[in-house]
Design a protein around this motif. Sequence first.
Motif, PDB file in Angstrom:
ATOM      1  N   GLN A  50       0.706  -1.345   0.002  1.00  0.00           N
ATOM      2  CA  GLN A  50      -0.038  -0.045  -0.045  1.00  0.00           C
ATOM      3  C   GLN A  50       1.040   1.048   0.066  1.00  0.00           C
ATOM      4  O   GLN A  50       0.330   2.392   0.022  1.00  0.00           O
ATOM      5  N   GLY A  51       2.396   1.094  -0.056  1.00  0.00           N
ATOM      6  CA  GLY A  51       2.885   2.262  -0.108  1.00  0.00           C
ATOM      7  C   GLY A  51       3.444   2.697   1.026  1.00  0.00           C
ATOM      8  O   GLY A  51       4.020   3.825   1.171  1.00  0.00           O
ATOM      9  N   ARG A  52       3.134   2.035   2.208  1.00  0.00           N
ATOM     10  CA  ARG A  52       3.546   2.572   3.574  1.00  0.00           C
ATOM     11  C   ARG A  52       5.098   1.941   4.022  1.00  0.00           C
ATOM     12  O   ARG A  52       5.197   0.829   3.600  1.00  0.00           O
ATOM     13  N   ALA A  55      -8.105   0.443  -3.045  1.00  0.00           N
ATOM     14  CA  ALA A  55      -8.897   1.777  -3.596  1.00  0.00           C
ATOM     15  C   ALA A  55      -9.272   2.579  -2.492  1.00  0.00           C
ATOM     16  O   ALA A  55      -9.164   2.400  -1.253  1.00  0.00           O
ATOM     17  N   ASP A  56      -9.515   3.781  -2.803  1.00  0.00           N
ATOM     18  CA  ASP A  56      -9.984   4.991  -1.967  1.00  0.00           C
ATOM     19  C   ASP A  56     -11.160   4.251  -1.306  1.00  0.00           C
ATOM     20  O   ASP A  56     -12.244   3.878  -1.679  1.00  0.00           O
ATOM     21  N   GLY A  57     -11.072   4.659   0.149  1.00  0.00           N
ATOM     22  CA  GLY A  57     -12.302   4.163   0.971  1.00  0.00           C
ATOM     23  C   GLY A  57     -12.093   2.659   1.461  1.00  0.00           C
ATOM     24  O   GLY A  57     -12.989   2.265   2.224  1.00  0.00           O
ATOM     25  N   GLU A  58     -11.422   2.045   1.095  1.00  0.00           N
ATOM     26  CA  GLU A  58     -11.330   0.637   1.298  1.00  0.00           C
ATOM     27  C   GLU A  58     -10.235   0.466   2.612  1.00  0.00           C
ATOM     28  O   GLU A  58      -9.125   1.272   2.591  1.00  0.00           O
ATOM     29  N   GLY A  90     -10.871 -14.422  -5.665  1.00  0.00           N
ATOM     30  CA  GLY A  90     -12.147 -15.173  -5.306  1.00  0.00           C
ATOM     31  C   GLY A  90     -12.160 -15.001  -3.862  1.00  0.00           C
ATOM     32  O   GLY A  90     -13.167 -15.222  -3.374  1.00  0.00           O
ATOM     33  N   PHE A  91     -11.245 -15.168  -3.132  1.00  0.00           N
ATOM     34  CA  PHE A  91     -11.258 -15.298  -1.716  1.00  0.00           C
ATOM     35  C   PHE A  91     -11.262 -13.875  -1.054  1.00  0.00           C
ATOM     36  O   PHE A  91     -11.774 -13.522  -0.339  1.00  0.00           O
ATOM     37  N   ASN A  92      -9.830 -13.152  -1.676  1.00  0.00           N
ATOM     38  CA  ASN A  92      -9.246 -12.040  -0.704  1.00  0.00           C
ATOM     39  C   ASN A  92     -10.315 -10.917  -1.163  1.00  0.00           C
ATOM     40  O   ASN A  92     -10.640 -10.009  -0.187  1.00  0.00           O
ATOM     41  N   ASP A  93     -11.048 -10.847  -2.187  1.00  0.00           N
ATOM     42  CA  ASP A  93     -12.220  -9.960  -2.700  1.00  0.00           C
ATOM     43  C   ASP A  93     -13.573 -10.282  -2.538  1.00  0.00           C
ATOM     44  O   ASP A  93     -14.510  -9.854  -2.990  1.00  0.00           O
ATOM     45  N   HIS A  94     -13.678 -11.629  -1.756  1.00  0.00           N
ATOM     46  CA  HIS A  94     -15.081 -12.066  -1.754  1.00  0.00           C
ATOM     47  C   HIS A  94     -15.959 -11.099  -1.091  1.00  0.00           C
ATOM     48  O   HIS A  94     -15.632 -10.429  -0.190  1.00  0.00           O
TER      49      HIS A  94
END
Lengths: 88, 370
Positions: free
Chosen positions: A50-52, B86-89, B135-139
């Motif tokens: 994440q660039g940290r 992504a932003d917000g995650e 499929g798992f990490n972003d489920h």
Amino acid sequence: MNCTVRVASPLRSYTGGAQAVQAQGATVAELLADLERRHPGMRFRMIDEQGRIRPHIRLFAGSREIRDLSERMDGERVLHLICALSGG
Amino acid sequence: MATTLWIGTRKGAFALRPAAGHRRWRISGPQFLGHIIHHIVQDPRDPRVLLMAAKTGHLGPTVFRSSDRGRTWHEAAAPPAFRKTADGETPRAVAKVFWLTPGHASQHGSWYAGTSPAGLFRSEDGGNRWQPVAGFNDHPMNARWAPGLATPDGEILHSILVDPRDALHLYLAISIGGVFESTDGGRDWAPLNEGCAADFLPDPTVPFGHDPHCVVLHPGNPDRLYQQNHCGIYRLDRPARRWQRVGAAMPKRIGDIGFPIVLHPADPDTAWVLPMDGTKVWPRTSIDGRPAVYVTRNAGRTWRRLDRGLPAKQAWLTVLRQAMCVAARPDPALYFGTTAGEVWSGRNGGASWQRIAGHLPEIYSVTCAT
């Protein structure tokens, strides 16, 4: 800008044992990107996906601690890569 | 070829090799002195290949690969890493690579890795470059399945199992999160925890949120699974979905708490566990300071104590989930390593125990290789 990067001992397996290497860049991010090109794999051990900056890594431009990789070197010619860890 | 035991420790990797007909063992190493080594696994499709999960106290996690049985190692070009957030995650970064599993026999060079925080990663090139298994990490359920309920060493994804009959059929486990199954190569997943206790939760009948410590699948009968859970020992015979608490047959004064569980290479009814104290404040040491392995030879209906040669008193061993293994030869032999840096060998299926190494750093894993 050409800078000298002083490398802490845990990272010297990436620099062939060299304590100091050269890299090009105006910002710390650019310097680290160039360092990665010259010494593949080195950046990820210091900077996460994440660039940290990782918890036990400290970066200094001269004597100024770097908190954000977008910071400029601002005339400093030496980037220190410091490994900071305590405990057994 | 004789068995080699690969020992992953908090301070480096060691190898033990038998001499004089397994009466003595020679230790070599350390390799990567000062590195934290969580797992060292041989590729059964190419026994020259070994993968090692490593990090140091300062540096981020990585994987090393050997193609000469551990003589030399090369670092992965792209170690396991989550995708850029992504932003917000909520940002996720791999803190350590905890578990390594070779892929299906038909998929040469494929490997899976489990990490802390819980993440699943796959390599197609023998462990050199790793990609997140989306499929798992972003489920859509991932944030609930793996909410970051950390064990003392962090939330970990482990026990990645590949059905030898079907490369698309996978299992994995999360401490804390539960057991999950995929039948489409990891594109979708579903919890598989029915019947397992979760005594530490307000609702012990939840569909996930359990704490499987170690899950194993028998290679000769892949419908037979066993699980050493935070809350007992279980068996599952597919296609059933409800785990049976076979640890209920353990002696009450011993209980059925522990970390590792290992299976007989040829007999799916035979399993070994190493019970630890799970009472009161969870010491997680040998019960009453008298270490013992327990074996079932009838799929968990009865258990028998195996402690000949192990210390009879004042021995407060802790054995972690990756620190016990079984080798088909000789006879079969069991091995375990302790957090106090001892390695023990149990000949004749654990009938007789012998300490084969000591004074090592804290042992995280003991794996057999040829």
